[in-house]
Design a protein around this motif. Structure first.
Motif, PDB file in Angstrom:
ATOM      1  N   VAL A 118     122.760 -52.828  81.992  1.00  0.00           N
ATOM      2  CA  VAL A 118     122.513 -53.746  80.743  1.00  0.00           C
ATOM      3  C   VAL A 118     122.152 -54.934  81.258  1.00  0.00           C
ATOM      4  CG1 VAL A 118     123.534 -54.913  78.751  1.00  0.00           C
ATOM      5  CG2 VAL A 118     124.423 -52.728  79.441  1.00  0.00           C
ATOM      6  N   LEU A 119     120.699 -55.292  80.754  1.00  0.00           N
ATOM      7  CA  LEU A 119     120.036 -56.330  81.186  1.00  0.00           C
ATOM      8  C   LEU A 119     119.410 -56.987  79.662  1.00  0.00           C
ATOM      9  CD1 LEU A 119     119.008 -58.330  83.460  1.00  0.00           C
ATOM     10  CD2 LEU A 119     116.991 -56.757  83.597  1.00  0.00           C
ATOM     11  N   GLY A 120     119.851 -58.195  79.492  1.00  0.00           N
ATOM     12  CA  GLY A 120     119.575 -58.866  78.149  1.00  0.00           C
ATOM     13  C   GLY A 120     120.050 -57.842  77.187  1.00  0.00           C
ATOM     14  N   HIS A 121     119.057 -57.690  75.992  1.00  0.00           N
ATOM     15  CA  HIS A 121     119.581 -56.894  75.047  1.00  0.00           C
ATOM     16  C   HIS A 121     119.052 -55.484  75.031  1.00  0.00           C
ATOM     17  CE1 HIS A 121     115.158 -58.696  74.381  1.00  0.00           C
ATOM     18  NE2 HIS A 121     114.790 -57.680  74.289  1.00  0.00           N
ATOM     19  N   ASN A 122     118.729 -55.112  76.333  1.00  0.00           N
ATOM     20  CA  ASN A 122     118.143 -53.790  76.727  1.00  0.00           C
ATOM     21  C   ASN A 122     119.167 -52.909  77.495  1.00  0.00           C
ATOM     22  OD1 ASN A 122     115.583 -53.812  75.575  1.00  0.00           O
ATOM     23  ND2 ASN A 122     114.943 -55.171  77.379  1.00  0.00           N
ATOM     24  N   ILE A 123     119.405 -51.505  77.103  1.00  0.00           N
ATOM     25  CA  ILE A 123     119.830 -50.650  78.026  1.00  0.00           C
ATOM     26  C   ILE A 123     119.214 -49.852  78.925  1.00  0.00           C
ATOM     27  CG2 ILE A 123     121.669 -48.823  78.096  1.00  0.00           C
ATOM     28  CD1 ILE A 123     123.043 -49.614  75.867  1.00  0.00           C
ATOM     29  N   TYR A 124     119.478 -49.942  80.251  1.00  0.00           N
ATOM     30  CA  TYR A 124     118.128 -49.051  81.091  1.00  0.00           C
ATOM     31  C   TYR A 124     119.055 -47.774  81.227  1.00  0.00           C
ATOM     32  CZ  TYR A 124     115.297 -52.954  81.677  1.00  0.00           C
ATOM     33  OH  TYR A 124     114.213 -53.962  81.390  1.00  0.00           O
ATOM     34  N   VAL A 125     118.498 -46.393  81.178  1.00  0.00           N
ATOM     35  CA  VAL A 125     119.001 -45.461  81.580  1.00  0.00           C
ATOM     36  C   VAL A 125     118.118 -44.843  82.821  1.00  0.00           C
ATOM     37  CG1 VAL A 125     119.734 -43.076  80.981  1.00  0.00           C
ATOM     38  CG2 VAL A 125     119.811 -44.871  79.121  1.00  0.00           C
ATOM     39  N   ILE A 126     118.928 -44.784  83.827  1.00  0.00           N
ATOM     40  CA  ILE A 126     117.943 -44.583  85.320  1.00  0.00           C
ATOM     41  C   ILE A 126     118.223 -43.298  85.821  1.00  0.00           C
ATOM     42  CG2 ILE A 126     117.859 -45.751  87.403  1.00  0.00           C
ATOM     43  CD1 ILE A 126     118.914 -48.302  86.207  1.00  0.00           C
ATOM     44  N   GLY A 127     117.057 -42.587  85.802  1.00  0.00           N
ATOM     45  CA  GLY A 127     117.134 -41.369  86.650  1.00  0.00           C
ATOM     46  C   GLY A 127     117.906 -40.346  86.037  1.00  0.00           C
ATOM     47  N   GLY A 128     118.754 -39.484  86.998  1.00  0.00           N
ATOM     48  CA  GLY A 128     119.511 -38.398  86.669  1.00  0.00           C
ATOM     49  C   GLY A 128     118.828 -37.198  86.720  1.00  0.00           C
ATOM     50  N   HIS A 137     112.387 -41.519  86.434  1.00  0.00           N
ATOM     51  CA  HIS A 137     112.102 -41.869  85.288  1.00  0.00           C
ATOM     52  C   HIS A 137     113.158 -42.888  84.776  1.00  0.00           C
ATOM     53  CE1 HIS A 137     108.662 -39.479  85.270  1.00  0.00           C
ATOM     54  NE2 HIS A 137     109.504 -38.186  84.817  1.00  0.00           N
ATOM     55  N   VAL A 138     112.813 -43.801  84.006  1.00  0.00           N
ATOM     56  CA  VAL A 138     113.483 -44.744  83.080  1.00  0.00           C
ATOM     57  C   VAL A 138     113.413 -44.951  81.768  1.00  0.00           C
ATOM     58  CG1 VAL A 138     114.395 -47.255  83.406  1.00  0.00           C
ATOM     59  CG2 VAL A 138     113.730 -46.228  85.621  1.00  0.00           C
ATOM     60  N   TRP A 139     114.377 -44.919  80.975  1.00  0.00           N
ATOM     61  CA  TRP A 139     114.141 -45.147  79.654  1.00  0.00           C
ATOM     62  C   TRP A 139     114.928 -46.272  79.156  1.00  0.00           C
ATOM     63  CZ3 TRP A 139     111.144 -42.885  76.332  1.00  0.00           C
ATOM     64  CH2 TRP A 139     110.345 -41.643  76.865  1.00  0.00           C
ATOM     65  N   ILE A 140     114.461 -47.088  78.361  1.00  0.00           N
ATOM     66  CA  ILE A 140     114.990 -48.410  77.905  1.00  0.00           C
ATOM     67  C   ILE A 140     115.392 -48.583  76.575  1.00  0.00           C
ATOM     68  CG2 ILE A 140     114.693 -50.952  77.915  1.00  0.00           C
ATOM     69  CD1 ILE A 140     112.693 -50.564  79.928  1.00  0.00           C
ATOM     70  N   LEU A 141     116.388 -48.724  76.162  1.00  0.00           N
ATOM     71  CA  LEU A 141     116.930 -48.839  74.542  1.00  0.00           C
ATOM     72  C   LEU A 141     116.890 -50.202  74.404  1.00  0.00           C
ATOM     73  CD1 LEU A 141     117.918 -47.415  72.075  1.00  0.00           C
ATOM     74  CD2 LEU A 141     120.155 -47.775  72.923  1.00  0.00           C
ATOM     75  N   ASP A 142     115.876 -50.617  73.499  1.00  0.00           N
ATOM     76  CA  ASP A 142     116.033 -52.164  72.660  1.00  0.00           C
ATOM     77  C   ASP A 142     117.112 -51.831  71.740  1.00  0.00           C
ATOM     78  OD1 ASP A 142     115.711 -54.631  71.579  1.00  0.00           O
ATOM     79  OD2 ASP A 142     113.325 -54.597  71.800  1.00  0.00           O
ATOM     80  N   CYS A 143     118.340 -52.637  72.040  1.00  0.00           N
ATOM     81  CA  CYS A 143     119.504 -52.588  71.172  1.00  0.00           C
ATOM     82  C   CYS A 143     119.117 -53.452  69.816  1.00  0.00           C
ATOM     83  CB  CYS A 143     120.745 -52.968  71.810  1.00  0.00           C
ATOM     84  SG  CYS A 143     121.181 -51.992  73.306  1.00  0.00           S
ATOM     85  N   ARG A 144     118.245 -54.337  70.092  1.00  0.00           N
ATOM     86  CA  ARG A 144     117.960 -55.218  68.682  1.00  0.00           C
ATOM     87  C   ARG A 144     117.615 -54.224  67.637  1.00  0.00           C
ATOM     88  NH1 ARG A 144     113.448 -59.169  70.988  1.00  0.00           N
ATOM     89  NH2 ARG A 144     112.849 -57.042  71.472  1.00  0.00           N
ATOM     90  N   PHE A 145     116.831 -53.094  67.804  1.00  0.00           N
ATOM     91  CA  PHE A 145     116.135 -52.319  66.728  1.00  0.00           C
ATOM     92  C   PHE A 145     116.593 -50.991  67.018  1.00  0.00           C
ATOM     93  CE2 PHE A 145     113.072 -55.899  68.140  1.00  0.00           C
ATOM     94  CZ  PHE A 145     113.511 -56.738  67.017  1.00  0.00           C
ATOM     95  N   LYS A 147     115.370 -48.936  69.413  1.00  0.00           N
ATOM     96  CA  LYS A 147     114.404 -48.125  69.685  1.00  0.00           C
ATOM     97  C   LYS A 147     114.124 -47.919  71.177  1.00  0.00           C
ATOM     98  CE  LYS A 147     111.575 -49.469  65.418  1.00  0.00           C
ATOM     99  NZ  LYS A 147     110.340 -50.203  65.111  1.00  0.00           N
ATOM    100  N   TRP A 148     113.710 -46.646  71.628  1.00  0.00           N
ATOM    101  CA  TRP A 148     113.416 -46.341  72.949  1.00  0.00           C
ATOM    102  C   TRP A 148     112.008 -46.564  73.398  1.00  0.00           C
ATOM    103  CZ3 TRP A 148     117.535 -44.878  75.952  1.00  0.00           C
ATOM    104  CH2 TRP A 148     118.673 -44.549  75.454  1.00  0.00           C
ATOM    105  N   ARG A 149     111.832 -46.849  74.772  1.00  0.00           N
ATOM    106  CA  ARG A 149     110.587 -46.909  75.376  1.00  0.00           C
ATOM    107  C   ARG A 149     110.611 -46.769  76.771  1.00  0.00           C
ATOM    108  NH1 ARG A 149     112.027 -52.530  75.349  1.00  0.00           N
ATOM    109  NH2 ARG A 149     111.760 -53.560  77.530  1.00  0.00           N
ATOM    110  N   PRO A 150     109.631 -45.949  77.394  1.00  0.00           N
ATOM    111  CA  PRO A 150     109.735 -45.495  78.791  1.00  0.00           C
ATOM    112  C   PRO A 150     109.385 -46.854  79.736  1.00  0.00           C
ATOM    113  CG  PRO A 150     107.640 -45.140  77.935  1.00  0.00           C
ATOM    114  CD  PRO A 150     108.503 -45.407  76.851  1.00  0.00           C
ATOM    115  N   GLY A 151     110.507 -46.915  80.786  1.00  0.00           N
ATOM    116  CA  GLY A 151     110.207 -48.058  81.528  1.00  0.00           C
ATOM    117  C   GLY A 151     109.483 -47.581  82.745  1.00  0.00           C
TER     118      GLY A 151
END
Length: 368
Positions: A118-128, A137-145, A147-151
């Motif tokens: 967790v960094l700021g308002h984002n959750i980073y899902v790393i590897g797997g 690959h890294v996926w980022i969840l913007d918890c304000r809205f 919404k997902w985006r690739p990191g």
């Protein structure tokens, strides 16, 4: 066309609060507790737009009005083992809590064995791993809205890596076999959100391992517990250390850090905390709710934990049959002058019904 005609054709947007300038109204509305935001958004279209805007979250942060929201990942039972994501919605009425896990959009490309940060308002899902191949690959969840985006991708693919945030940067350790030059060199990496890049963290050959079963950050040090002993990376002094024997032997399963104390479960199913400065474990002495004298169940196999704004949250599965219950309890933890750890259960509740065989993968709290 006259100015008056142009103005008449484009009516101004309504004020947030009549008789108040909008900047004053934003400052007032930003102070409303998060549990009331859903009701707040129903007042008017203009307030609904505000509550779902970046401006609203920025003002809440500047006013120090943010509140920690729990996010939980659940793996369903079955061949696919799909991942479901939820956020905890809390409503407080007449001094009573209503707690409910609400589904949010799933990650576009789910994986198994990811690390979370967790960094700021984002959750980073790393590897797997995807199709049995470790992913960079890294996926980022913007918890304000929600919404997902690739990191930005890591330099190497990882599964079951250790991850932690220190001084505004994300560190990942292990999760890759150090059998090639690239994997050996990049066995540990750091992500700087300001540059948007992953960089190598130099590591010694003797600390490199593959499987990480737990990780935590305490006072700028990233603790990575491997299947054959643990390692510590001091991010400020850029030094690798070994985990002390007491911590290595006593750390079982998932853990979290609250006010500098690392909490996990012992082999008897009791919560205990490790004081890093003194190097000792202490049992957390629980006081339950007045209506719940039992306290918490005994988690012989552990449970999932998170630091929710300075409180210890425990999440677990309960029950049998066609459905199980996902339960949560929030504990106010304190340490007295003698170093004893005390916990008061603020609330304990069943927050979700799920299919039999479902299991909690991860939970973490995000300030919003």
């Amino acid at each position: 066309m006259s100015l008056s005609t142009a103005t008449d054709s484009e009516p101004p947007s309504p004020s947030l609060i009549p008789s108040l300038p909008d900047d004053v109204a934003v400052n007032c509305l930003a102070r409303v507790p998060r549990s009331q935001h859903l009701s707040l958004s129903l007042v008017s279209k203009s307030i609904h737009s505000l509550v779902s805007s970046s401006l609203f979250f920025n003002v809440r942060s500047l006013l120090h009005c943010t509140q920690h929201v729990l996010y939980l990942t659940l793996r369903s039972h079955g061949p696919s083992g799909s991942l479901q994501w939820f956020s905890l919605h809390q409503n407080i009425l007449n001094h009573s809590h209503t707690n409910l896990l609400v589904p949010i959009p799933p990650m576009p490309s789910p994986s198994v064995g990811s690390a979370y940060a967790v960094l700021g308002h984002n959750i980073y899902v790393i590897g797997g791993f995807i199709n049995d191949v470790p992913s960079p690959h890294v996926w980022i969840l913007d918890c304000r809205f929600n919404k997902w985006r690739p990191g930005p991708n890591m330099r190497v693919g990882r599964e079951f890596a250790a991850a932690g945030v220190a001084d505004g940067k994300i560190y990942v350790i292990g999760g890759c076999v150090a059998d090639t030059w690239a994997r050996s060199t990049n066995w540990a990496e750091v992500f700087d959100p300001e540059t948007g890049r992953w960089d190598t963290v130099p590591s010694l050959v003797e600390v490199r391992d593959k499987w990480m079963h737990a990780s935590a950050v305490i006072d700028g040090k990233v603790y990575a517990m491997a299947d054959r002993g643990g390692v510590v990376y001091d991010t400020r002094n850029k030094v690798w250390e070994s985990v002390g024997c007491e911590l290595d032997l006593g750390w079982r399963g998932r853990a979290c850090v609250v006010d500098g104390v690392l909490y996990c479960y012992d082999y008897l199913g009791n919560i205990k905390g490790f004081d890093v400065k003194k190097g000792v474990w202490k049992e957390l002495r629980l006081r339950g709710l007045e209506k719940d004298t039992k306290g918490l169940p005994k988690f012989l196999c552990g449970a999932t934990m998170a630091d929710v704004g300075g409180k210890l949250l425990v999440a677990w599965e309960e029950g049998s049959g066609k459905e199980i219950q996902i339960c949560c309890a929030e504990i106010e933890v304190t340490k007295n002058d003698e170093g004893e750890l005390w916990g008061k259960i603020a609330w304990s509740d069943k927050v979700l019904s799920a299919k039999k065989g479902s299991s909690i993968v991860h939970c973490s709290a995000v300030p919003l």
